[in-house]
Design a protein around this motif. Sequence first.
Motif, PDB file in Angstrom:
ATOM      1  N   ASN A  31      -5.452   1.298   8.631  1.00 17.80           N
ATOM      2  CA  ASN A  31      -4.461   0.941   7.619  1.00 17.80           C
ATOM      3  C   ASN A  31      -4.240  -0.579   7.645  1.00 17.80           C
ATOM      4  N   GLU A  33      -2.796  -2.223   5.177  1.00 14.85           N
ATOM      5  CA  GLU A  33      -1.870  -2.478   4.069  1.00 14.85           C
ATOM      6  C   GLU A  33      -1.043  -3.745   4.273  1.00 14.85           C
ATOM      7  N   ASN A  37      -1.296  -6.835   1.641  1.00 14.63           N
ATOM      8  CA  ASN A  37      -0.120  -7.316   0.919  1.00 14.63           C
ATOM      9  C   ASN A  37       0.082  -8.814   1.117  1.00 14.63           C
ATOM     10  N   ASP A  58     -10.776  -0.468   0.959  1.00  8.55           N
ATOM     11  CA  ASP A  58      -9.862  -1.526   0.524  1.00  8.55           C
ATOM     12  C   ASP A  58      -9.996  -1.829  -0.966  1.00  8.55           C
ATOM     13  N   GLU A  61      -7.298  -0.079  -2.609  1.00  8.37           N
ATOM     14  CA  GLU A  61      -5.993  -0.740  -2.529  1.00  8.37           C
ATOM     15  C   GLU A  61      -5.877  -1.884  -3.533  1.00  8.37           C
ATOM     16  N   ARG A  65      -3.290  -2.124  -6.907  1.00  6.71           N
ATOM     17  CA  ARG A  65      -2.370  -3.241  -7.111  1.00  6.71           C
ATOM     18  C   ARG A  65      -2.681  -4.037  -8.378  1.00  6.71           C
TER      19      ARG A  65
END
Length: 212
Positions: A31, A33, A37, A58, A61, A65
């Motif tokens: 993870n 994250e 971010n 990834d 992710e 976003r």
Amino acid sequence: MSSNENYSEYEITKENYNKNPSYMKNLWSFNWEKQINEFVKGLGGKKVLDAGCGVGRDIKEFLKRGFEATGVDYSSKNIKIAEQSFVGAKLFEGNILEMNFLSSSSFDGVWACASVLHLKKKDLPLALKEFRRILKPKGRLFVSVKKGDGEKFVEDEAGKRFFSFYKEGEMKEAIEKAGFKVTKIEAVKHEQLTGRDPQRPDWICVFAQKTL
């Protein structure tokens, strides 16, 4: 990674990723994250390259976003799996040391998570040079590697793969020498990323920005 000199290290690692599906469960257990971010909040635009994207963990992710994600990986199997899962991404089977298929100054960020650690140390500057070439002015770079010394083959539940290990100062020096300003560097426990295997080496995470 096509030279005869590098065949044993790079081809053996690539063949492992192409043949061994057991590493998939381990891959998805990570993870990143928090790091993702932090990486995206400093970007000046929406174009991100995942350099060594694997099966697209990834990439997922970045798309979630709202970013325009491009992925490069030298494993044909990884790319095929990613193509089936993430139709909104541009995906290439290729070598992060020679990304001639990508235009110069075209990305706002390069995310190199657990990818350059499979390069021989002498080849790290070549990868960093390519990252800098394809980044826009003031583009952002993230690199993560395993903490330690030297370079060697490692055999585990995911098979036999080549790894280079780094100290924080060693990684910082290499990235700065390549034309980046390091904005943050941190050591992260393996267990923090996976929830298991506390005995595994820590990770070194580097956030940097392309200098003019």
